[in-house]
Every structure is written in structure tokens, then in C-alpha cells.
Design a protein around this motif. Structure first.
Motif, short mmCIF file in Angstrom:
data_model
loop_
_atom_site.label_atom_id
_atom_site.label_comp_id
_atom_site.label_asym_id
_atom_site.label_seq_id
_atom_site.Cartn_x
_atom_site.Cartn_y
_atom_site.Cartn_z
N GLY A 128 -18.95 20.64 -6.85
CA GLY A 128 -17.60 20.25 -6.45
C GLY A 128 -16.53 20.52 -7.49
O GLY A 128 -15.45 19.93 -7.43
N ALA A 129 -16.80 21.40 -8.45
CA ALA A 129 -15.83 21.65 -9.52
C ALA A 129 -15.32 23.10 -9.53
O ALA A 129 -14.77 23.55 -10.53
N LEU A 130 -15.50 23.80 -8.43
CA LEU A 130 -15.02 25.18 -8.37
C LEU A 130 -13.51 25.25 -8.62
O LEU A 130 -13.01 26.21 -9.19
N TRP A 131 -12.77 24.22 -8.16
CA TRP A 131 -11.32 24.18 -8.36
C TRP A 131 -10.95 24.33 -9.83
O TRP A 131 -9.90 24.87 -10.16
N LEU A 132 -11.84 23.88 -10.73
CA LEU A 132 -11.54 23.87 -12.15
C LEU A 132 -11.74 25.24 -12.77
O LEU A 132 -10.92 25.69 -13.58
N ARG A 133 -12.80 25.92 -12.39
CA ARG A 133 -13.08 27.21 -13.04
C ARG A 133 -12.53 28.40 -12.28
O ARG A 133 -12.28 29.45 -12.87
N ASN A 134 -12.31 28.24 -10.97
CA ASN A 134 -11.79 29.36 -10.19
C ASN A 134 -11.06 28.83 -8.95
O ASN A 134 -11.61 28.82 -7.85
N PRO A 135 -9.82 28.36 -9.12
CA PRO A 135 -9.11 27.76 -7.99
C PRO A 135 -8.86 28.73 -6.84
O PRO A 135 -8.84 28.31 -5.68
N ASN A 136 -8.70 30.01 -7.14
CA ASN A 136 -8.50 30.95 -6.03
C ASN A 136 -9.75 31.03 -5.15
O ASN A 136 -9.66 31.07 -3.92
N ALA A 137 -10.91 31.05 -5.80
CA ALA A 137 -12.16 31.08 -5.02
C ALA A 137 -12.33 29.77 -4.24
O ALA A 137 -12.82 29.76 -3.10
N CYS A 138 -11.93 28.66 -4.86
CA CYS A 138 -12.04 27.36 -4.19
C CYS A 138 -11.14 27.33 -2.96
O CYS A 138 -11.55 26.91 -1.87
#
Ligand code: SF4
Length: 237
Positions: free
Chosen positions: A108-118
Motif C-alpha cells: 500500500g505504499a506505491l504512492w510514496l515511491r511512484n505516485p504516477n504508477a499508483c
């Protein structure tokens, strides 16, 4: 007239619609596209205006709501309040594919490392799927919401679809007046300084003098989730 795609809409229609705004624009495009027309809403700070206008035209118009799984609880509660007050009957939650979430964002932390992918996984791809049955759609964007939205027109062609922005030319004061005139409830986070509300991890309050969307993806180059980018650009996210 019943059209199935933007190509079937005449340039005279587009030109005429460009001169309309608010409920008049929604009604004209809804008349043309009937059940092929939908509204998208985040149930954010100013969403009540577009939703109220929509309900005046027909409360049965489909409303697509991107439920990313990362929203504030306040937004979900506000959605229920507005649905009840406005009598909307077709609010549809658009959710990310759970298999994709499990594979691409198990912690649930994709927003942190790659917000475009999230955003692509949680918003853009689910929205593209939800929009498939529709040939025309409406957004609540306004031209005063920052540089990325300056010059926004009432009617755009979005790939094969017609995309309308019934509030594009409205000023901030008109939005405020509309809330007062129809006694519309405010998003509960607005009182805490959130001028624009998106996903919880990517939204902060704004301070006096900041732009309305300054709290979205703060300190990043990113200013949009991708659903409002041209189709090709969104697909590349
Ligand atoms: Fe993910 Fe943030 Fe985009 Fe929401 S706004 S989908 S949490 S990157």
C-alpha cells in the motif's frame, strides 16, 4: 439525436455547446447522448455544485466515483450525505483491480515511491474501464484551479468521446454563491484547510495565498492524477 461517439457529433453541436455552461450544458449533452452520458465526481470540496446541477437535469444520470482505497473517511461520509440530499440514484464506485493492487502495491505504499504508477493503477485504468460504456462525460474542473487548468473550455474532444466542463468559466465566488443559494453542505475537511481533497496520502491543507490545488502531491511536479490528461499520455503513465 442519439450519438454513439464524438465523431457522430456535428461541429455545429460542439460550437453550440461551447456557448453553454452549468445545467444548460449538462442538459444539452445529456439530451444528445442519453444513457451514454456520465458525470465523474471526486466528492471533494466543490463537487456538490456539479452534482446539484446534474440532479436538477436528472438524478438518474450515472455518476462515476473513483474509490481508490486511499480516500479520507470524511470523503466517503460526505458522499453518503450528498447522495441522500440530492437524490442521486446512480453513483457508481470505480475501484482498482484487486489483482493489480496485490501484485503492484502489496504494502500500500506505491504512492510514496511512484505516485504516477499508483494513480495509473488506482485511478486511470479503472476509470478507463468504467468509462467504456459512455460516449460523453462531464467533469467539475474550473479554469481558476491553477495553471494546468487555465484556459479550460466548456467542451473538449477526449479521444472518441465528448468531454464537457460545465463549470469551466465559473469563478470561485459563483461556486460559493451556489453553495449558499442551495444550502449545500461543505466537505468536512474544508474547515481544516483542505481546499482540494483527493487521496489521503497525497493531500495536505493549504495556507493563505496558496493555490487551491497546492496541497495535492505537495512538493512534487505532479499536478494531475492522469484521468484528465490526453488519452495517450494517460495510457503511458
Ligand atoms: Fe495513489 Fe496518491 Fe494517486 Fe491516490 S493520489 S492514486 S494515493 S498516488
Amino acid at each position: 439525436m442519439m450519438a454513439s461517439a464524438a465523431q457522430d457529433t456535428s461541429s455545429q453541436d460542439i460550437e453550440r455547446w461551447q456557448g453553454l455552461a452549468g445545467a444548460d450544458l449538462i442538459a444539452a449533452v445529456y439530451e444528445a447522448y442519453d444513457n451514454k452520458f456520465a458525470v465523474v465526481s471526486s466528492f471533494g470540496t466543490e463537487s456538490a455544485v456539479l452534482l446539484h446541477l446534474t440532479a436538477q437535469v436528472d438524478p438518474n444520470i450515472p455518476v462515476l466515483f473513483l474509490d481508490t482505497g486511499k480516500l479520507f473517511g470524511e470523503t466517503l461520509r460526505y458522499k453518503r450525505v450528498l447522495i441522500a440530499q440530492l437524490g442521486l440514484t446512480q453513483v457508481r464506485a470505480v475501484k482498482p483491480d484487486q489483482d493489480e493492487v496485490d501484485a503492484e502495491d502489496p504494502k500500500g505504499a506505491l504512492w510514496l515511491r511512484n505516485p504516477n504508477a499508483c494513480c495509473a493503477m488506482r485511478k486511470v485504468r479503472p476509470f478507463a474501464t468504467a468509462l467504456r460504456p459512455f460516449s460523453a462525460w462531464a467533469t467539475g474542473r474550473k479554469s481558476y484551479q491553477g495553471d494546468a487548468r487555465a484556459g479550460l473550455s466548456h467542451v473538449e474532444l477526449d479521444g472518441s468521446r465528448v468531454k464537457i466542463n460545465p463549470l469551466a468559466s465559473w469563478r470561485r465566488a459563483e461556486i460559493e454563491d451556489y453553495f449558499d443559494r442551495f444550502d449545500l453542505p461543505k466537505h468536512p475537511l474544508e474547515a481544516e484547510g483542505y481546499a482540494s481533497v483527493g487521496c489521503m496520502p497525497c493531500t495536505t491543507p493549504v495556507t493563505t495565498g496558496e493555490g487551491q490545488r497546492a496541497g495535492r502531491w505537495r512538493n512534487q511536479d505532479k499536478t494531475e492524477c492522469g484521468i484528465h490528461l490526453p488519452s495517450g499520455a494517460a495510457a503511458a503513465l
